[in-house]
Design an enzyme around this catalytic site. Structure first.
Site, mmCIF file in Angstrom:
data_model
loop_
_atom_site.group_PDB
_atom_site.id
_atom_site.type_symbol
_atom_site.label_atom_id
_atom_site.label_comp_id
_atom_site.label_asym_id
_atom_site.label_seq_id
_atom_site.Cartn_x
_atom_site.Cartn_y
_atom_site.Cartn_z
ATOM 1 N N CYS A 42 1.482 0.249 -9.065
ATOM 2 C CA CYS A 42 2.570 0.806 -8.234
ATOM 3 C C CYS A 42 3.810 1.120 -9.057
ATOM 4 C CB CYS A 42 2.904 -0.164 -7.110
ATOM 5 S SG CYS A 42 3.296 -1.809 -7.701
ATOM 6 N N GLY A 57 0.841 -1.205 0.000
ATOM 7 C CA GLY A 57 0.000 0.000 0.000
ATOM 8 C C GLY A 57 0.867 1.242 0.000
ATOM 9 N N SER A 58 0.278 2.333 0.457
ATOM 10 C CA SER A 58 0.980 3.616 0.363
ATOM 11 C C SER A 58 2.116 3.715 1.380
ATOM 12 C CB SER A 58 -0.012 4.749 0.586
ATOM 13 O OG SER A 58 -0.472 4.687 1.912
ATOM 14 N N THR A 59 3.029 4.612 1.098
ATOM 15 C CA THR A 59 4.181 4.816 1.981
ATOM 16 C C THR A 59 3.729 5.329 3.350
ATOM 17 O OG1 THR A 59 5.574 5.207 0.072
ATOM 18 C CG2 THR A 59 6.396 6.051 2.177
ATOM 19 N N GLU A 106 5.702 -3.253 0.798
ATOM 20 C CA GLU A 106 5.660 -3.030 -0.659
ATOM 21 C C GLU A 106 4.923 -1.717 -0.872
ATOM 22 O OE1 GLU A 106 6.988 -4.852 -3.096
ATOM 23 O OE2 GLU A 106 7.713 -6.517 -1.876
ATOM 24 N N VAL A 159 0.875 4.803 5.007
ATOM 25 C CA VAL A 159 0.325 3.714 5.841
ATOM 26 C C VAL A 159 1.441 2.714 6.159
ATOM 27 C CG1 VAL A 159 -1.403 1.896 6.007
ATOM 28 C CG2 VAL A 159 -2.025 4.084 4.997
ATOM 29 N N GLY A 160 2.380 2.575 5.256
ATOM 30 C CA GLY A 160 3.544 1.712 5.520
ATOM 31 C C GLY A 160 4.246 2.119 6.816
HETATM 32 P P1 NAD Z 1 -5.278 0.917 0.278
HETATM 33 O O1 NAD Z 1 -6.064 2.148 0.566
HETATM 34 O O2 NAD Z 1 -5.940 -0.291 -0.233
HETATM 35 O O3 NAD Z 1 -4.437 0.581 1.576
HETATM 36 C C1 NAD Z 1 -3.636 -0.548 1.646
HETATM 37 C C2 NAD Z 1 -4.023 -1.369 2.840
HETATM 38 O O4 NAD Z 1 -3.729 -0.637 4.021
HETATM 39 C C3 NAD Z 1 -5.503 -1.719 2.888
HETATM 40 O O5 NAD Z 1 -5.667 -3.066 3.217
HETATM 41 C C4 NAD Z 1 -6.052 -0.772 3.942
HETATM 42 O O6 NAD Z 1 -7.142 -1.314 4.614
HETATM 43 C C5 NAD Z 1 -4.868 -0.605 4.873
HETATM 44 N N1 NAD Z 1 -4.885 0.676 5.548
HETATM 45 C C6 NAD Z 1 -5.242 1.868 5.028
HETATM 46 N N2 NAD Z 1 -5.115 2.848 5.954
HETATM 47 C C7 NAD Z 1 -4.681 2.247 7.082
HETATM 48 C C8 NAD Z 1 -4.340 2.715 8.393
HETATM 49 N N3 NAD Z 1 -4.450 4.002 8.717
HETATM 50 N N4 NAD Z 1 -3.904 1.818 9.285
HETATM 51 C C9 NAD Z 1 -3.791 0.508 8.963
HETATM 52 N N5 NAD Z 1 -4.091 0.021 7.750
HETATM 53 C C10 NAD Z 1 -4.528 0.865 6.817
HETATM 54 O O7 NAD Z 1 -4.195 1.193 -0.794
HETATM 55 P P2 NAD Z 1 -3.391 2.456 -1.029
HETATM 56 O O8 NAD Z 1 -2.526 2.696 0.153
HETATM 57 O O9 NAD Z 1 -4.216 3.546 -1.615
HETATM 58 O O10 NAD Z 1 -2.543 1.786 -2.234
HETATM 59 C C11 NAD Z 1 -1.958 2.523 -3.179
HETATM 60 C C12 NAD Z 1 -0.484 2.630 -2.869
HETATM 61 O O11 NAD Z 1 0.051 1.335 -2.780
HETATM 62 C C13 NAD Z 1 0.283 3.321 -3.957
HETATM 63 O O12 NAD Z 1 1.240 4.148 -3.361
HETATM 64 C C14 NAD Z 1 0.961 2.189 -4.681
HETATM 65 O O13 NAD Z 1 2.133 2.560 -5.338
HETATM 66 C C15 NAD Z 1 1.211 1.233 -3.571
HETATM 67 N N6 NAD Z 1 1.306 -0.125 -4.085
HETATM 68 C C16 NAD Z 1 2.503 -0.748 -3.981
HETATM 69 C C17 NAD Z 1 2.640 -1.998 -4.513
HETATM 70 C C18 NAD Z 1 3.961 -2.711 -4.438
HETATM 71 O O14 NAD Z 1 3.987 -3.895 -4.760
HETATM 72 N N7 NAD Z 1 5.025 -2.056 -4.039
HETATM 73 C C19 NAD Z 1 1.556 -2.636 -5.118
HETATM 74 C C20 NAD Z 1 0.356 -1.962 -5.182
HETATM 75 C C21 NAD Z 1 0.226 -0.710 -4.649
#
Ligand code: NAD
Length: 454
Positions: free
Chosen positions: A243, A187-189, A209, A191-192
């Site tokens: 991503c 997911g996003s940096t 990731e 939330v990472g």
């Molecule tokens: P998303 O909103 O689906 O969030 C990812 C996950 O994090 C979800 O399961 C969500 O429920 C959880 N989440 C969200 N907010 C949270 C919080 N505050 N606390 C705990 N968990 C939480 O996805 P996103 O973040 O919008 O995804 C898009 C981002 O992910 C982009 O930056 C994209 O580049 C990145 N991405 C990376 C890869 C990779 O393989 N490196 C793949 C796909 C997407």
């Protein structure tokens, strides 16, 4: 079941040792494969509902991708699971030295919405193969797919060892309070960082990731028709919600003009004159993201596209020229079908530009000049690099896929997924025989000058 109960159930199952058996893993992996093969049409339906993904993209980037990966895992995991025997120094000639792959225990897999099957299930296959119990948390932003996984996956897998947990921020926050032995997050940096902080409480190892802005350097010397096709395909697949989509282009003014001229022709070939009517372009996942992406186009100098329709969450593939580093388009990962072009005078300026930002997840170079390619490779750090194409490096299973710096940590795909979910236990097995003991006596006190020589 609450988050606590699910984790407890998975932990109890892990402690029973069930998942240590390779035969048990085999049954689960085969069941996972059956899940994919028997539910293909349901998968196409939910991907269509969540993202209006075309059938071809659904097969290419989700269903077949998962099947191919899992078939590879099933064919190889028994070999991967064997202890490896590293080289050993002469003093250990009589010892058995091994690296044993052992499962961490209970793994949490948090998926993102843009490839909602693949990003949750591909790590799961690796976690199972490596002998872990696992809890999968698909993204709530792609609800049809999340519900499909929750309703159907448990019909195939062992219900004590593997669980699906649904929810958004509140539920995931609860889940992250629990103790896991491994966390795999996509997911996003931003939330990472939250996931990393939660893992820190128990020093749980993580794979993150994440995302970021993946640049493309486009040289003047390329076949512009081929280069433009490959760049635009990378930008248009999943409507730019990838991503490793090319985020922005760095090139000369001349290359930019040629790219725009080719781009117009190519997009018309692919999607016809009324792009909105083409069945081959995905939609933006929800209204928030639609608003976020279209806002980036305010005051932009649009060379191609620029049409959008909020009713359908449709944005046409759009190329923006004369972009400046402090424009809105350059402040965040675009994650939509918009490609800004920044003009640079040469490769050194491109390198300096990229290196001012965070380390990208993917770096793309289009050039026939090996010197330029080498100079970018040696001076720019990135999760992965693809020269003269976009996205396709991800399909090479033997290449670990992951980010660096703010684009992530750790990697997966192919054997790397198995390794990610395995602790590498360094082991030395020595006998208690008297001869071996005799060779070792110099380590015991009383210490003397003579003993120090050994
Ligand atoms: P998303 O909103 O689906 O969030 C990812 C996950 O994090 C979800 O399961 C969500 O429920 C959880 N989440 C969200 N907010 C949270 C919080 N505050 N606390 C705990 N968990 C939480 O996805 P996103 O973040 O919008 O995804 C898009 C981002 O992910 C982009 O930056 C994209 O580049 C990145 N991405 C990376 C890869 C990779 O393989 N490196 C793949 C796909 C997407």
């Amino acid at each position: 079941m609450s988050a606590k109960e699910i984790v407890q159930r998975a932990r109890t199952a892990f402690l029973k040792g069930t998942t240590k058996s390779l035969d048990f893993r085999q049954k689960q992996l085969e069941a996972l494969l059956r899940f994919y093969k028997e539910n293909t049409s349901k998968m196409l339906t939910v991907l269509d509902k969540d993202l209006r993904k075309s059938k071809q993209e659904s097969y290419l980037t989700e269903i077949n991708y998962l099947i191919n990966d899992l078939e590879g895992v099933i064919a190889e995991y028994r070999d991967w699971a064997k202890p490896s025997k590293p080289e050993k120094p002469l003093v250990n000639a009589m010892d058995d030295v091994q690296i044993i792959s052992e499962p961490y225990g209970v793994a949490l897999i948090i998926g993102a919405w843009n490839y909602p099957l693949q990003l949750s299930l591909l790590p799961l296959a690796g976690a199972i193969a490596a002998g872990n119990c696992a809890i999968v948390k698909p993204s709530e932003v792609s609800p049809e797919t999340a519900n499909f996984i929750k309703e159907n996956l448990p019909k195939y897998l062992d219900n004590e060892c593997y669980h699906v947990y649904l929810g958004g921020v509140a539920e995931t926050t609860e889940l992250l309070k629990e103790r896991f032995d491994y966390i795999f997050y996509t997911g996003s940096t931003n939330v990472g960082r939250i996931v990393h902080a939660a893992a820190n409480k128990y020093l749980t190892p993580v794979t993150l990731e994440l995302g970021g802005k993946s640049p493309v350097f486009l040289d003047d010397d390329v076949d512009m028709t081929i280069a433009t096709k490959r760049i635009l395909w990378g930008k248009c697949v999943n409507a730019g919600q990838t991503c490793i989509a090319p985020d922005y282009l760095l090139c000369s003014k001349q290359a930019s003009d040629r790219f725009v001229a080719e781009g117009k022709k190519i997009l018309a070939e692919w999607y016809g004159n009324s792009i909105k009517d083409s069945p081959d372009l995905c939609r933006i996942v929800n209204e928030n993201h639609f608003k976020r992406v279209t806002k980036l186009l305010k005051n932009a100098n649009i060379a191609i596209g620029g049409e959008f329709d909020s009713n359908e969450k449709f944005i046409s593939p759009t190329v923006v020229v004369d972009v400046k580093p402090d424009d809105a388009l350059m402040q965040e990962e675009i994650f939509g079908p918009i490609l800004p072009i920044i003009t640079v005078s040469d490769v050194s300026e491109a390198i300096a530009f990229i290196n001012k930002g965070e380390k990208p997840l993917a770096l793309y170079v289009f050039s026939n000049d090996n010197k330029k390619v080498k100079s970018i490779l040696s001076q720019v750090s990135a999760g992965g690099v693809c020269v003269n194409d976009t996205i396709m490096h991800l399909t090479v299973e033997s290449l670990p896929f992951g980010g660096v710096g703010s684009s992530g940590m750790g990697a997966y795909h192919g054997k790397s997924t198995f390794d990610t979910f395995s602790h590498k236990k360094s082991t030395m097995i020595r006998s208690l025989n008297k001869f071996g003991e005799m060779l070792m006596t110099s380590r015991y006190p009383p210490y003397t000058e003579k003993k120090m020589k050994f």
